[in-house]
Write an enzyme that holds these catalytic residues in place. Structure first.
Site, PDB file in Angstrom:
ATOM      1  N   HIS A  24     -31.904  56.189 -19.898  1.00  0.00           N
ATOM      2  CA  HIS A  24     -32.891  56.404 -18.725  1.00  0.00           C
ATOM      3  C   HIS A  24     -34.105  57.343 -19.433  1.00  0.00           C
ATOM      4  O   HIS A  24     -34.968  57.767 -18.589  1.00  0.00           O
ATOM      5  CB  HIS A  24     -32.287  57.421 -17.866  1.00  0.00           C
ATOM      6  N   SER A  73     -43.395  54.424 -22.624  1.00  0.00           N
ATOM      7  CA  SER A  73     -42.442  54.164 -21.801  1.00  0.00           C
ATOM      8  C   SER A  73     -42.033  52.498 -21.743  1.00  0.00           C
ATOM      9  O   SER A  73     -42.814  51.699 -22.251  1.00  0.00           O
ATOM     10  CB  SER A  73     -42.684  54.420 -20.252  1.00  0.00           C
ATOM     11  N   GLU A 109     -47.911  59.069 -14.374  1.00  0.00           N
ATOM     12  CA  GLU A 109     -48.688  58.507 -15.440  1.00  0.00           C
ATOM     13  C   GLU A 109     -49.384  57.213 -15.192  1.00  0.00           C
ATOM     14  O   GLU A 109     -48.817  56.407 -14.675  1.00  0.00           O
ATOM     15  CB  GLU A 109     -47.559  58.692 -16.524  1.00  0.00           C
TER      16      GLU A 109
END
Lengths: 139, 473
Positions: free
Chosen positions: B396, B377, B203
């Site tokens: 995670h 993220s 990404e």
């Protein structure tokens, strides 16, 4: 019906059916590969004969399905059909022999999801009216 | 099952029956119902029943049902009395994330994003059944397993600085390739430098928000709209095969132990088979470090080709999400070595820990938490509190909510691409079906996950990263 998929949060869970244990095992292999390619569209150009052992039926099934995964990843073999399977159950262990038919991986066969491994989680092999198998795979 | 609220972010399953310790579930009230709908809590209880478990079984904020351990399960075992379990690590050994920063700003790369994505898509094999561009021999595979990312750097892919900013410095010591099966090697040889499929991705991201500018700066993240690249993948077939091999070997050796789930099969940490697994697992860990190192190198190359240079594209950090390690932690008031299993959890060590690279030691390690496709993220920092209450671990990812089957029914890959485009996110993929399975709607809200980690103090917010281009394996 050969197999069907059941809802499962993280991974993929399927059930496979058969008149015989062999048929149910064979259908479980087709269910497994259906997560990665359309087995109906694969031509029967190659034959691979396999012999699998397992200390009990669940292990025999896991080892068999792992073999199909291995043949794809390291031999580029796409399964189309499982033929002539024989399962022998003995006290000292179980043995399965069968022919796998299919073709080499190429761009004419689109692949999609990936199966990382076959697990024992929630694994079931039962004789109801017919044989019934349930498997969860890590995807 | 008895579930007691301890505080707004902690729930306890008190020790009952075969449990050797209690289990602590780190979620807020929004996340808890998800866990109650599947087998996560039962699986947390199962963890707490294993031999030699220390302190408690811990469940991270993004947890969901797995097999054996839940995904998001953390447990540590005594080295003499305890066990090591391949099912407590997971099949994708050292599935993990690497984050590269750039000195590019969104406006610099915006006109080129499609081209960069395309370049990465061409260069880095993704999807199912793809072979890597770097051909290695069996002998070289062994070196990769022993030396991990170090081998890749020695062969000209990347710089030593990358190793300094990777968990374990990109190489877990004590890996012996002879503990790998022939099959594991055969699966590993063609796949080095491949992304794989499923939830794995590459990404291009922009900095959306910075919460702690001092720490962010230490990590190399300094301004809004700064561009970063995130790589998420694992040890491929070599790791999957190794897990399966050792589960089978441990099963064959076990004396009909009644386990609530066959996937909990294990061996004593100090036993021949336990040793062999730990060593084989390290091979897979190193393979995954090498894999991400190679991909990082190619990412830089693509940037260089298209943008003119790749200067300043330093690694922020590389972390493992599925691993077992012997680490020093406090148990009953004294420090001792234990075998920590993190299955779908990130190490989150606070300031001062010797395992952290020197450049970060004063602030705590970077914790990298990838979102689902098309969502934000996060970069967090490790904390001393995490060491105290989760053996130095936090979440995670966002954690699945919906089965892949349901996601495929509910979402269409092409429609998702369109939606993402409307949000300013370009998408390249090897499989539309795969895109539907990974739709962000199939995941929990990552904001709740990181909020919980931050509020509880097991990983504090540093920066929020927003995708601008995605390659989905």
């Amino acid at each position: 019906m050969r197999y069907r998929f059941m809802p499962h949060t993280g991974d993929a869970k399927f059930q496979a059916f058969g008149e015989s244990l062999e048929e149910a095992f064979s259908n479980a292999a087709l269910a497994l590969v259906s997560l990665m390619w359309d087995w109906k569209k694969v031509q029967k150009k190659r034959k691979i004969s396999v012999k699998i052992e397992g200390k009990d039926l669940p292990q025999l099934l896991v080892n068999f399905l792992e073999e199909v995964l291995f043949l794809f990843e390291s031999r580029s073999f796409l399964l189309n059909a499982v033929e002539g399977m024989q399962i022998k159950q003995r006290d000292e262990g179980n043995r399965l022999t069968t022919d796998l038919r299919g073709d080499d991986y190429s761009s004419k066969y689109p692949t999609f999801g990936e199966v990382k491994a076959v697990t024992y989680h929630d694994l079931k092999i039962e004789k109801r009216q017919h044989y019934f198998i349930q498997v969860v795979v890590d995807v | 099952m008895d579930l007691r609220k301890v505080n707004d972010y902690t729930w306890e399953i008190p020790r009952t029956g075969d449990m050797k310790v209690p289990a602590y579930i780190y979620v807020n009230s929004q996340l808890l119902p998800h866990l109650q709908q599947d087998k996560t809590l039962q699986q947390a209880r199962n963890m707490a029943c294993l031999k030699g478990i220390q302190r408690a079984a811990y469940v991270m904020p993004d947890a969901h049902q797995g097999y054996g351990f839940p995904i998001g399960g953390v447990a540590a075992f005594d080295l003499d009395e305890g066990i090591i379990s391949p099912g407590g690590v997971g099949y994708d050994i050292n599935c993990g994330v690497r984050l590269l920063k750039t000195e590019y700003h969104l406006k610099d790369i915006q006109p080129q994003i499609k081209k960069i994505l395309n370049g990465m898509f061409q260069k880095i094999p993704s999807g199912v059944g793809k072979k890597g561009a770097l051909q290695i021999s069996g002998k070289e595979l062994e070196e990769v397993c022993v030396k991990g990312a170090e081998w890749i750097v020695e062969n000209g892919y990347g710089v030593r600085e990358d190793l300094l900013r990777t968990e374990e410095y990109g190489r877990m010591k004590g890996a012996e390739p002879r503990q790998l099966s022939k099959r594991a090697r055969e699966r590993g040889i063609p796949q080095l430098g491949t992304l794989g499929a499923g939830n794995h991705f590459l990404e291009i991201q922009k900095v959306g928000e910075i919460y702690d500018s001092h720490v962010a700066e230490t990590y190399g993240i300094h301004s809004k709209d700064q561009i970063l690249v995130m790589i998420h993948c694992g040890s491929r077939g070599l790791g999957h095969q190794t897990a399966s091999d050792y589960i089978r070997m441990m099963e064959n050796l076990s004396k009909d132990e009644q386990l609530p789930d066959r996937e909990l099969i294990n061996a004593p940490v100090r036993s021949t088979l336990g040793d062999k697994y730990y060593s084989a697992m390290k091979c897979a860990v190193n393979y995954a470090f090498a894999n991400r190192q190679l991909i990082a190198h190619w990412v830089r190359q693509v940037f260089k080709n298209i943008m003119g240079h790749s200067e300043g594209m330093n690694q922020v950090y590389g972390v493992c999400h599925n691993v077992a390690k012997i680490e020093k932690h406090e148990v009953n008031g004294r420090m001792k070595n234990v075998c920590v299993h993190r299955k779908g959890a990130t190490r989150s060590f606070g300031p001062g820990r010797v395992e952290i690279p020197e450049v970060y030691r004063s602030v705590g390690q970077p914790v990298i938490i990838p979102g689902s496709m098309g969502t934000a993220s996060y970069v967090l920092m490790g904390t001393t509190k995490a060491e105290k209450i989760s053996f130095g671990s936090t979440a995670h990812g966002s954690g699945r909510l919906m089965s892949r089957k349901k996601a495929k029914r509910q979402f269409r890959g092409e429609a998702i691409k369109k939606d993402l485009k409307a949000q300013g996110v370009e998408l390249q993929t090897a499989s539309w079906k795969g895109v539907a399975e990974e739709a962000s709607g199939a995941y929990k809200n990552i904001e709740e996950v990181v909020k919980t980690s931050h509020a509880l103090g097991i990983g504090k917010l540093v920066a929020r990263l927003i995708p601008v281009g995605v390659i989905k394996g």
